[in-house]
Design a protein around this motif. Sequence first.
Motif, PDB file in Angstrom:
ATOM      1  N   PRO A 136       0.790  -1.236   0.000  1.00  0.00           N
ATOM      2  CA  PRO A 136       0.000   0.000   0.000  1.00  0.00           C
ATOM      3  C   PRO A 136       0.821   1.284   0.000  1.00  0.00           C
ATOM      4  O   PRO A 136       0.251   2.355   0.021  1.00  0.00           O
ATOM      5  CB  PRO A 136      -0.811  -0.123   1.281  1.00  0.00           C
ATOM      6  CG  PRO A 136       0.053  -0.918   2.187  1.00  0.00           C
ATOM      7  CD  PRO A 136       0.786  -1.887   1.298  1.00  0.00           C
ATOM      8  N   THR A 137       2.129   1.192  -0.018  1.00  0.00           N
ATOM      9  CA  THR A 137       3.061   2.316   0.114  1.00  0.00           C
ATOM     10  C   THR A 137       2.984   2.877   1.531  1.00  0.00           C
ATOM     11  O   THR A 137       2.142   2.490   2.330  1.00  0.00           O
ATOM     12  CB  THR A 137       2.844   3.441  -0.936  1.00  0.00           C
ATOM     13  OG1 THR A 137       1.614   4.118  -0.669  1.00  0.00           O
ATOM     14  CG2 THR A 137       2.840   2.871  -2.356  1.00  0.00           C
ATOM     15  N   ALA A 138       3.851   3.804   1.825  1.00  0.00           N
ATOM     16  CA  ALA A 138       4.002   4.294   3.201  1.00  0.00           C
ATOM     17  C   ALA A 138       3.022   5.406   3.533  1.00  0.00           C
ATOM     18  O   ALA A 138       3.408   6.496   3.944  1.00  0.00           O
ATOM     19  CB  ALA A 138       5.438   4.758   3.428  1.00  0.00           C
ATOM     20  N   VAL A 139       1.732   5.132   3.362  1.00  0.00           N
ATOM     21  CA  VAL A 139       0.707   6.093   3.773  1.00  0.00           C
ATOM     22  C   VAL A 139      -0.324   5.373   4.640  1.00  0.00           C
ATOM     23  O   VAL A 139      -0.532   4.171   4.507  1.00  0.00           O
ATOM     24  CB  VAL A 139      -0.018   6.755   2.569  1.00  0.00           C
ATOM     25  CG1 VAL A 139       0.954   7.568   1.729  1.00  0.00           C
ATOM     26  CG2 VAL A 139      -0.747   5.749   1.737  1.00  0.00           C
ATOM     27  N   ILE A 140      -0.946   6.126   5.494  1.00  0.00           N
ATOM     28  CA  ILE A 140      -2.027   5.575   6.306  1.00  0.00           C
ATOM     29  C   ILE A 140      -3.194   5.256   5.384  1.00  0.00           C
ATOM     30  O   ILE A 140      -3.548   6.062   4.530  1.00  0.00           O
ATOM     31  CB  ILE A 140      -2.461   6.577   7.391  1.00  0.00           C
ATOM     32  CG1 ILE A 140      -1.323   6.790   8.396  1.00  0.00           C
ATOM     33  CG2 ILE A 140      -3.736   6.125   8.085  1.00  0.00           C
ATOM     34  CD1 ILE A 140      -1.573   7.923   9.369  1.00  0.00           C
ATOM     35  N   ASN A 141      -3.770   4.082   5.530  1.00  0.00           N
ATOM     36  CA  ASN A 141      -4.983   3.701   4.800  1.00  0.00           C
ATOM     37  C   ASN A 141      -6.083   3.498   5.833  1.00  0.00           C
ATOM     38  O   ASN A 141      -5.918   2.697   6.756  1.00  0.00           O
ATOM     39  CB  ASN A 141      -4.770   2.403   4.021  1.00  0.00           C
ATOM     40  CG  ASN A 141      -4.011   2.631   2.738  1.00  0.00           C
ATOM     41  OD1 ASN A 141      -4.609   2.815   1.693  1.00  0.00           O
ATOM     42  ND2 ASN A 141      -2.688   2.623   2.812  1.00  0.00           N
ATOM     43  N   THR A 142      -7.179   4.204   5.686  1.00  0.00           N
ATOM     44  CA  THR A 142      -8.310   4.045   6.595  1.00  0.00           C
ATOM     45  C   THR A 142      -9.293   3.058   5.986  1.00  0.00           C
ATOM     46  O   THR A 142      -9.723   3.218   4.851  1.00  0.00           O
ATOM     47  CB  THR A 142      -8.993   5.391   6.853  1.00  0.00           C
ATOM     48  OG1 THR A 142      -8.038   6.289   7.443  1.00  0.00           O
ATOM     49  CG2 THR A 142     -10.183   5.239   7.790  1.00  0.00           C
ATOM     50  N   PHE A 143      -9.613   2.027   6.750  1.00  0.00           N
ATOM     51  CA  PHE A 143     -10.581   1.009   6.351  1.00  0.00           C
ATOM     52  C   PHE A 143     -11.882   1.285   7.089  1.00  0.00           C
ATOM     53  O   PHE A 143     -11.902   1.352   8.320  1.00  0.00           O
ATOM     54  CB  PHE A 143     -10.090  -0.395   6.741  1.00  0.00           C
ATOM     55  CG  PHE A 143      -8.956  -0.898   5.918  1.00  0.00           C
ATOM     56  CD1 PHE A 143      -9.173  -1.822   4.895  1.00  0.00           C
ATOM     57  CD2 PHE A 143      -7.662  -0.459   6.144  1.00  0.00           C
ATOM     58  CE1 PHE A 143      -8.129  -2.286   4.123  1.00  0.00           C
ATOM     59  CE2 PHE A 143      -6.610  -0.915   5.376  1.00  0.00           C
ATOM     60  CZ  PHE A 143      -6.843  -1.831   4.355  1.00  0.00           C
ATOM     61  N   GLY A 144     -12.965   1.461   6.342  1.00  0.00           N
ATOM     62  CA  GLY A 144     -14.285   1.637   6.925  1.00  0.00           C
ATOM     63  C   GLY A 144     -15.130   0.412   6.606  1.00  0.00           C
ATOM     64  O   GLY A 144     -15.152  -0.039   5.474  1.00  0.00           O
ATOM     65  N   LEU A 145     -15.778  -0.112   7.610  1.00  0.00           N
ATOM     66  CA  LEU A 145     -16.601  -1.303   7.425  1.00  0.00           C
ATOM     67  C   LEU A 145     -18.034  -1.006   7.848  1.00  0.00           C
ATOM     68  O   LEU A 145     -18.276  -0.543   8.966  1.00  0.00           O
ATOM     69  CB  LEU A 145     -16.056  -2.468   8.249  1.00  0.00           C
ATOM     70  CG  LEU A 145     -16.859  -3.752   8.222  1.00  0.00           C
ATOM     71  CD1 LEU A 145     -16.925  -4.342   6.822  1.00  0.00           C
ATOM     72  CD2 LEU A 145     -16.271  -4.761   9.209  1.00  0.00           C
ATOM     73  N   THR A 146     -18.971  -1.261   6.941  1.00  0.00           N
ATOM     74  CA  THR A 146     -20.399  -1.103   7.231  1.00  0.00           C
ATOM     75  C   THR A 146     -21.059  -2.452   7.121  1.00  0.00           C
ATOM     76  O   THR A 146     -20.956  -3.113   6.083  1.00  0.00           O
ATOM     77  CB  THR A 146     -21.052  -0.104   6.254  1.00  0.00           C
ATOM     78  OG1 THR A 146     -20.368   1.138   6.327  1.00  0.00           O
ATOM     79  CG2 THR A 146     -22.521   0.086   6.576  1.00  0.00           C
ATOM     80  N   LEU A 147     -21.704  -2.890   8.184  1.00  0.00           N
ATOM     81  CA  LEU A 147     -22.448  -4.157   8.175  1.00  0.00           C
ATOM     82  C   LEU A 147     -23.932  -3.853   8.167  1.00  0.00           C
ATOM     83  O   LEU A 147     -24.408  -2.925   8.827  1.00  0.00           O
ATOM     84  CB  LEU A 147     -22.117  -5.007   9.399  1.00  0.00           C
ATOM     85  CG  LEU A 147     -20.683  -5.499   9.531  1.00  0.00           C
ATOM     86  CD1 LEU A 147     -20.538  -6.362  10.785  1.00  0.00           C
ATOM     87  CD2 LEU A 147     -20.229  -6.265   8.307  1.00  0.00           C
ATOM     88  N   GLU A 148     -24.662  -4.674   7.417  1.00  0.00           N
ATOM     89  CA  GLU A 148     -26.117  -4.581   7.392  1.00  0.00           C
ATOM     90  C   GLU A 148     -26.664  -5.777   8.165  1.00  0.00           C
ATOM     91  O   GLU A 148     -26.360  -6.930   7.836  1.00  0.00           O
ATOM     92  CB  GLU A 148     -26.632  -4.591   5.962  1.00  0.00           C
ATOM     93  CG  GLU A 148     -28.124  -4.389   5.863  1.00  0.00           C
ATOM     94  CD  GLU A 148     -28.592  -4.311   4.418  1.00  0.00           C
ATOM     95  OE1 GLU A 148     -29.619  -3.649   4.193  1.00  0.00           O
ATOM     96  OE2 GLU A 148     -27.953  -4.915   3.531  1.00  0.00           O
ATOM     97  N   PHE A 149     -27.438  -5.504   9.196  1.00  0.00           N
ATOM     98  CA  PHE A 149     -27.982  -6.519  10.083  1.00  0.00           C
ATOM     99  C   PHE A 149     -29.491  -6.609   9.961  1.00  0.00           C
ATOM    100  O   PHE A 149     -30.147  -5.620   9.710  1.00  0.00           O
ATOM    101  CB  PHE A 149     -27.693  -6.155  11.561  1.00  0.00           C
ATOM    102  CG  PHE A 149     -26.269  -6.079  11.949  1.00  0.00           C
ATOM    103  CD1 PHE A 149     -25.587  -7.197  12.396  1.00  0.00           C
ATOM    104  CD2 PHE A 149     -25.595  -4.870  11.904  1.00  0.00           C
ATOM    105  CE1 PHE A 149     -24.274  -7.105  12.793  1.00  0.00           C
ATOM    106  CE2 PHE A 149     -24.269  -4.766  12.288  1.00  0.00           C
ATOM    107  CZ  PHE A 149     -23.609  -5.893  12.738  1.00  0.00           C
ATOM    108  N   ASP A 150     -30.001  -7.810  10.208  1.00  0.00           N
ATOM    109  CA  ASP A 150     -31.424  -8.009  10.483  1.00  0.00           C
ATOM    110  C   ASP A 150     -31.451  -8.474  11.927  1.00  0.00           C
ATOM    111  O   ASP A 150     -31.027  -9.597  12.230  1.00  0.00           O
ATOM    112  CB  ASP A 150     -32.006  -9.048   9.538  1.00  0.00           C
ATOM    113  CG  ASP A 150     -33.498  -9.257   9.752  1.00  0.00           C
ATOM    114  OD1 ASP A 150     -34.082  -8.570  10.596  1.00  0.00           O
ATOM    115  OD2 ASP A 150     -34.065 -10.122   9.068  1.00  0.00           O
ATOM    116  N   VAL A 151     -31.868  -7.612  12.848  1.00  0.00           N
ATOM    117  CA  VAL A 151     -31.777  -7.908  14.270  1.00  0.00           C
ATOM    118  C   VAL A 151     -33.134  -7.789  14.952  1.00  0.00           C
ATOM    119  O   VAL A 151     -34.059  -7.167  14.436  1.00  0.00           O
ATOM    120  CB  VAL A 151     -30.783  -6.953  14.985  1.00  0.00           C
ATOM    121  CG1 VAL A 151     -29.363  -7.268  14.593  1.00  0.00           C
ATOM    122  CG2 VAL A 151     -31.104  -5.496  14.710  1.00  0.00           C
ATOM    123  N   ASP A 152     -33.228  -8.417  16.121  1.00  0.00           N
ATOM    124  CA  ASP A 152     -34.431  -8.252  16.939  1.00  0.00           C
ATOM    125  C   ASP A 152     -34.051  -7.886  18.356  1.00  0.00           C
ATOM    126  O   ASP A 152     -32.932  -7.800  18.709  1.00  0.00           O
ATOM    127  CB  ASP A 152     -35.294  -9.510  16.911  1.00  0.00           C
ATOM    128  CG  ASP A 152     -34.595 -10.765  17.421  1.00  0.00           C
ATOM    129  OD1 ASP A 152     -33.370 -10.859  17.258  1.00  0.00           O
ATOM    130  OD2 ASP A 152     -35.276 -11.632  17.974  1.00  0.00           O
TER     131      ASP A 152
END
Length: 190
Positions: free
Chosen positions: A174-190
């Motif tokens: 990725p080369t010498a830079v900060i990489n921000t990882f964003g994770l979005t989960l979609e849930f079906d919850v009760d």
Amino acid sequence: MIRKMRTTIARPADITQYAAGDEISNSATAGSVVRMTFDLTGHTKGRILSAAIDVTPASGNLVITALDLDMYIFKTPDAPAAVGDNVTNPLTGLQQANSIGYWRFDDAGWVNQLGALTAGTSGFQKVAAQVTVPLATPSLQVQHVPGHLFDFTGQTLAQRELTVVLRALAAWNPTAVINTFGLTLEFDVD
């Protein structure tokens, strides 16, 4: 009830290339790693329908060559110990079996900010719940499932959290830079 939740980490800016199986996390020191988590205190059970991940480098274009990732999600008490960013994290068969679900993000599937399947100043990929079929030659043969189920019955409110283990699957540089990882989960919850 359908609910979306998001969390992020920023990988350190170093020049070390990732190898297959290396953990992607926010610190090279195992004891300092803070993994992505999802607090589901208000819910007893549910299923994860999909996972969307976005990656944004601090400067320049995202390196998508060999940006193949796998992601396991665990109930936090079942999550294996963090090993640190860019350190081999071989998950045992038992650890993989104890995960709630598995997702694979392929380097040919990154969409840039204009919607093209190519590099850009950021990348995005969304994957439905899936079960991969292991083969001697890596492939993306997938069976779709209605969602990865989880159940917190019998667990305290403090234990109703999910933890993410993110790993590189190829020699990503990725080369010498900060990489921000964003994770979005979609849930079906009760």
